[in-house]
Design a protein around this motif. Structure first.
Motif, PDB file in Angstrom:
ATOM      1  N   THR A  37      -8.320 -13.235  14.107  1.00 61.60           N
ATOM      2  CA  THR A  37      -7.859 -12.361  15.186  1.00 61.60           C
ATOM      3  C   THR A  37      -7.373 -11.019  14.636  1.00 61.60           C
ATOM      4  OG1 THR A  37      -5.680 -13.465  15.110  1.00 61.60           O
ATOM      5  CG2 THR A  37      -7.258 -14.232  16.752  1.00 61.60           C
ATOM      6  N   GLN A  97     -10.581  -9.064  14.158  1.00 63.97           N
ATOM      7  CA  GLN A  97     -11.162  -8.661  15.437  1.00 63.97           C
ATOM      8  C   GLN A  97     -10.337  -7.562  16.088  1.00 63.97           C
ATOM      9  OE1 GLN A  97     -14.167  -9.846  16.596  1.00 63.97           O
ATOM     10  NE2 GLN A  97     -13.945  -8.125  18.024  1.00 63.97           N
ATOM     11  N   ASP A 146     -11.693  -3.889  17.134  1.00 67.89           N
ATOM     12  CA  ASP A 146     -11.638  -3.431  18.525  1.00 67.89           C
ATOM     13  C   ASP A 146     -10.880  -2.121  18.683  1.00 67.89           C
ATOM     14  OD1 ASP A 146     -13.034  -5.688  19.267  1.00 67.89           O
ATOM     15  OD2 ASP A 146     -11.247  -6.814  19.899  1.00 67.89           O
TER      16      ASP A 146
END
Length: 475
Positions: A275, A278, A282
């Protein structure tokens, strides 16, 4: 390893051992390490420990096998196939290290070319010495580092806390709190909340930025005699006592207990790392310069004997100040130092299951870390752990440039030529070549010692004068 091999036996081998890692990857992609070829032994070449075997491969019958590990060979476990099918296949050879008579090896027709007396011909690659380096390919800083805030507020209005929340996967705080609460309740402790988990992480951050050594000092309400600063008094200031902090920290959980994967040794922190990666992908648009390197999480404990059970894989690196713990390979923005990606370095067998594992380790790290930015025409700067002509070719074919230091990975690189040139401090010598359609520049530059560099791009912008500047930390 096949024992008692004879002409006519059926064998199988990993495609990387037949075609070579680079060609196998070009044909079969990042899963090349899991592709096996099968064939039939047609000839024995030589005798004794150095005997080799020629194999006719059944290239039309390529099986994708899971968990294939490098070279595997079988002789009598495979059913024989028709000679008509074998006769339509091209001859391929395979090699490995010399073995005893009962453990012969398969011949490799794709071994390195014979060494050349010309230092500008390396492993069959012709390099050309040049007096000057001209700009090519790269058109300047066409990417500017940006953070995608989602609003129009000026960056000057952002606080350190705002940046922390932007960079941390805050959308997972509810899950982290729920999983931690489950463990706390089982231990007879009070449940926690997303706000409390965030506060614990903030305390850890504060301890990193302002180390005291003894944790108890952060909750001290009395001024130290040898300090000009006021007592930290974190309990009074932030509403969390040391005992509660230690309790939540002890049971802090970053994975779903209901889906625990026993085969994944790093499952307890896998979700956190994934995470994190990611979130950075993003929210951060990096500059034109990417940097790959390594970082190290040292094991710090009052009970060193706990380490074997606490860490799934322990690494010991002598050159590190505290060189026992876990190593990460990292990708960061080269202008701001913002960390973009992390990869945990695991046990050898676990690393072999990752993408691109058929390639040399440094090249595989590079491709996995840079994969989200393929085709963006950014420059990747690397040290000698990552830099090689193989890495330069594979990045170049995927729309990225490479600039790095070359030490041990000298395959196809004119190291001997650069080493034998005459230098004064500040001098350089260069050679150029094109490998599989990717133009390259090999450079030798003399400072106190000779530095070898490899680049797939060059521009003629003047650099800043060298100064002893403080290093940019990665965050």
């Amino acid at each position: 390893m096949a024992k008692g091999l004879s002409v006519g036996d059926r064998v199988c081998a990993n495609v990387t051992k037949v075609l070579g890692a680079r060609k196998a990857t070009a044909e079969f992609g990042k899963q090349a390490s899991k592709v096996q070829l099968r064939g039939k032994v047609t000839e024995k070449v030589g005798a004794g420990p150095s005997a080799k075997w020629r194999v006719r491969w059944d290239k039309p019958e390529i099986d994708m096998l899971l968990n294939a590990r490098s070279l595997t060979r079988e002789t009598r476990d495979l059913e024989p196939e028709d000679d008509d099918m074998n006769s339509s296949s091209d001859d391929k050879d395979e090699s490995s290290d010399d073995a005893p008579e009962e453990n012969p090896v398969i011949e490799d027709t794709l071994a390195r070319p014979a060494p050349s007396d010309n230092p500008l011909i390396v492993d069959g690659i012709q390099w050309t010495a040049v007096d000057a380096i001209t700009a090519n390919h790269f058109d300047g800083d066409h990417h500017s580092m940006r953070i995608l805030w989602g609003d129009d507020a000026h960056i000057s209005s952002r606080s350190v806390y705002d940046f922390f929340l932007m960079m941390f996967p805050t959308h997972m705080l509810t899950d982290f709190a729920f999983w931690t609460t489950t463990v706390l309740k089982d231990a007879g402790q009070a449940e926690t909340s997303p706000q409390e988990v965030l506060k614990v992480l903030g305390f850890l951050y504060g301890m990193t930025v302002h180390p005291y050594g003894d944790r108890r000092k952060y909750w001290s309400v009395e001024n130290s005699e040898d300090s000009l600063l006021p007592a930290p008094a974190w309990g009074n200031r932030f509403g969390m006592g040391q005992r509660r902090f230690e309790t939540v920290l002890r049971y802090l959980t970053f994975h779903d207990l209901s889906t625990f994967n026993e085969s994944d040794r790093w499952h307890p922190v896998r979700t956190l790392v994934d995470t994190f990666n990611q979130r950075r992908l993003d929210k951060v648009r990096p500059s034109s310069c990417l940097v790959v390197d390594e970082s190290f999480a040292s094991w710090i404990s009052r009970k060193p004997d706990d380490m074997p059970d606490a860490l799934p894989h322990t690494q010991k690196i002598i050159r590190k100040p505290k060189g026992v713990g876990t190593e990460f390979k990292n990708l960061a923005d080269g202008v701001t130092g913002v960390m973009l990606r992390l990869e945990i370095q695991e046990k050898k067998n676990d690393m072999a299951d990752k993408d691109w594992s058929a390639l040399p380790a440094g090249t595989a790290w590079l491709l996995r870390l840079c994969e989200p930015y393929f085709g963006s025409h950014r420059i990747v700067r690397a040290d000698s752990a990552f830099t090689s002509t193989t890495a330069a070719v594979l990045l170049g074919k995927r729309g990225l440039f490479l600039q790095g230091i070359v030490k041990g990975a000298t395959k196809e690189f004119p190291a001997k030529y650069l080493d034998n040139c005459q230098y004064q401090r500040g001098d350089h010598h260069a050679a150029t070549a094109t490998i599989e359609g990717v133009p390259m520049i090999a450079l030798g530059w003399k400072d106190k010692t000779l530095k070898r560099l490899l680049s797939t791009t060059m521009w003629d912008n003047s650099g800043r004068p060298a100064t002893h500047e403080e290093k940019i930390p990665c965050v």
